[in-house]
Design an enzyme around this catalytic site. Structure first.
Site, PDB file in Angstrom:
ATOM      1  N   CYS A 112     -21.265 -30.729  10.954  1.00  0.00           N
ATOM      2  CA  CYS A 112     -21.815 -30.127  12.164  1.00  0.00           C
ATOM      3  C   CYS A 112     -20.763 -29.976  13.262  1.00  0.00           C
ATOM      4  O   CYS A 112     -19.941 -29.066  13.161  1.00  0.00           O
ATOM      5  CB  CYS A 112     -23.058 -30.871  12.619  1.00  0.00           C
ATOM      6  SG  CYS A 112     -24.162 -29.820  13.586  1.00  0.00           S
ATOM      7  N   HIS A 220     -26.650 -31.031   8.025  1.00  0.00           N
ATOM      8  CA  HIS A 220     -26.579 -32.500   8.053  1.00  0.00           C
ATOM      9  C   HIS A 220     -26.985 -33.092   6.717  1.00  0.00           C
ATOM     10  O   HIS A 220     -28.120 -33.554   6.546  1.00  0.00           O
ATOM     11  CB  HIS A 220     -27.470 -33.040   9.178  1.00  0.00           C
ATOM     12  CG  HIS A 220     -26.895 -32.781  10.524  1.00  0.00           C
ATOM     13  ND1 HIS A 220     -26.014 -33.650  11.120  1.00  0.00           N
ATOM     14  CD2 HIS A 220     -27.033 -31.721  11.361  1.00  0.00           C
ATOM     15  CE1 HIS A 220     -25.651 -33.153  12.289  1.00  0.00           C
ATOM     16  NE2 HIS A 220     -26.238 -31.969  12.448  1.00  0.00           N
ATOM     17  N   GLU A 222     -26.091 -35.915   5.608  1.00  0.00           N
ATOM     18  CA  GLU A 222     -26.275 -37.371   5.731  1.00  0.00           C
ATOM     19  C   GLU A 222     -27.737 -37.748   5.917  1.00  0.00           C
ATOM     20  O   GLU A 222     -28.182 -38.824   5.514  1.00  0.00           O
ATOM     21  CB  GLU A 222     -25.423 -37.915   6.885  1.00  0.00           C
ATOM     22  CG  GLU A 222     -26.002 -37.793   8.277  1.00  0.00           C
ATOM     23  CD  GLU A 222     -26.008 -36.360   8.837  1.00  0.00           C
ATOM     24  OE1 GLU A 222     -25.364 -35.479   8.225  1.00  0.00           O
ATOM     25  OE2 GLU A 222     -26.654 -36.126   9.873  1.00  0.00           O
TER      26      GLU A 222
HETATM   27  N1  LIG Z   1     -22.926 -29.840  19.635  1.00  0.00           N
HETATM   28  C1  LIG Z   1     -22.660 -28.920  18.555  1.00  0.00           C
HETATM   29  C2  LIG Z   1     -22.707 -29.646  17.233  1.00  0.00           C
HETATM   30  C3  LIG Z   1     -24.105 -30.040  16.904  1.00  0.00           C
HETATM   31  C4  LIG Z   1     -24.229 -31.317  16.125  1.00  0.00           C
HETATM   32  O1  LIG Z   1     -23.272 -31.932  15.677  1.00  0.00           O
HETATM   33  N2  LIG Z   1     -25.473 -31.743  16.030  1.00  0.00           N
HETATM   34  C5  LIG Z   1     -25.773 -33.018  15.478  1.00  0.00           C
HETATM   35  C6  LIG Z   1     -26.419 -34.021  16.372  1.00  0.00           C
HETATM   36  C7  LIG Z   1     -27.410 -33.588  17.177  1.00  0.00           C
HETATM   37  C8  LIG Z   1     -28.663 -34.241  17.603  1.00  0.00           C
HETATM   38  O2  LIG Z   1     -29.084 -35.277  17.138  1.00  0.00           O
HETATM   39  O3  LIG Z   1     -29.215 -33.582  18.460  1.00  0.00           O
HETATM   40  C9  LIG Z   1     -23.649 -27.774  18.545  1.00  0.00           C
HETATM   41  O4  LIG Z   1     -24.672 -27.879  19.236  1.00  0.00           O
HETATM   42  O5  LIG Z   1     -23.404 -26.798  17.824  1.00  0.00           O
END
Ligand SMILES: N[C@@H](CCC(=O)NCCCC(=O)O)C(=O)O
Length: 257
Positions: A112, A220, A222
């Site tokens: 991500c 994701h 994971e």
């Molecule tokens: N901020 C970036 C990457 C998004 C990301 O890594 N999301 C994973 C975690 C997010 C959560 O739990 O909200 C984007 O927005 O593209």
């Protein structure tokens, strides 16, 4: 057989009176149960972290997701309130770490925010607020939803037949979750596009001519690694690459006496 160590990125987050360097548990759980490795957190201390020493002691690198965005100044963009939040301490650590891991042939899995960091680290650019772009899906998670709902499997991605993921998945399409508002705009020259969404969003890449496993995914794996076979396949492939690197390192150590 000793389990190999994998360096895992952290966010630098102010919590109460301190800055904590932390990462969400699902990435750590997936590293242990999905890849069969031991995750070790890398504090986002930028150039204070000697990357040669770090990468001499681990056999893989896992760059996790995060709500924060890569700072636009790192790819010629303009920072704005809407485009945040940012985590410059993380950027200053992960981008050099990604470049050094690829150079040294240490297996890399970027998830991500991680695929976005991989792209920027190698000279690519990012687009923000994909959902506001003509013809694009809304790739964000639903608001006010449970974690399982936020990370629910949401759309299909087409796997490029000639890429490394074709052998990982053994099919030409999989279904993935989607929790992001940014994405790859211009792919870095060294990146091979491995999967795309129906709206053209780049969903997975690999590093051309990398000496070892070096991939990024926008979704994701994971989160459902224990219940979704395609998610499990990614972590198994990463774990196998890590173990192969560990075996090579042992052989080199023995040969060096
Ligand atoms: N901020 C970036 C990457 C998004 C990301 O890594 N999301 C994973 C975690 C997010 C959560 O739990 O909200 C984007 O927005 O593209």
């Amino acid at each position: 057989m000793l389990r190999p160590l994998v360096a895992v990125s952290t966010d630098a987050k102010p919590v109460e009176n301190y800055v904590w360097h932390a990462t969400p548990e699902p990435y750590l759980e997936a590293a242990v149960s999905g890849a069969g490795v031991i995750p070790v957190l890398v504090p986002s201390l930028g150039e204070k972290i000697d990357l040669d020493s770090l990468l001499a002691g681990v056999d893989g690198v896992l760059i996790t997701g995060s709500k924060s965005n890569v700072h636009p100044s790192l790819y010629g963009g303009d920072a704005s309130e809407e485009n945040g939040p940012y985590d410059p301490a993380r950027d200053a650590t992960t981008l050099p770490l990604i470049r050094k891991a690829i150079e040294k042939g240490v297996p890399l899995l970027a998830i991500c925010r991680g695929i976005q960091e991989l792209n920027v680290a190698l000279g690519g650019t990012l687009a923000t607020e994909l959902q506001e772009m003509e013809g694009r899906f809304d790739h964000r998670a639903p608001e006010n939803a449970s974690q399982d709902e936020r990370f629910a499997i949401r759309h299909a991605v087409t796997i490029q037949p000639s890429g490394c993921f074709a052998s990982v998945f053994g099919k030409d399409a999989i279904h993935v979750n989607s929790v992001h508002r940014q994405g790859v705009a211009t792919a870095a020259p060294r990146l091979e596009v491995e999967a795309v969404a129906g709206d053209g969003t780049i969903e997975a890449v690999s590093v051309k001519d990398a000496p070892a496993f070096a991939v990024g995914v926008q979704w994701h794996p994971e989160y459902w690694v224990k219940s979704d076979e395609d998610s499990a396949r990614i972590f198994r492939a990463f774990g196998d690459a890590v173990r192969a690197h560990a075996a090579r390192r042992r052989e080199q150590s023995v040969a060096a006496g």
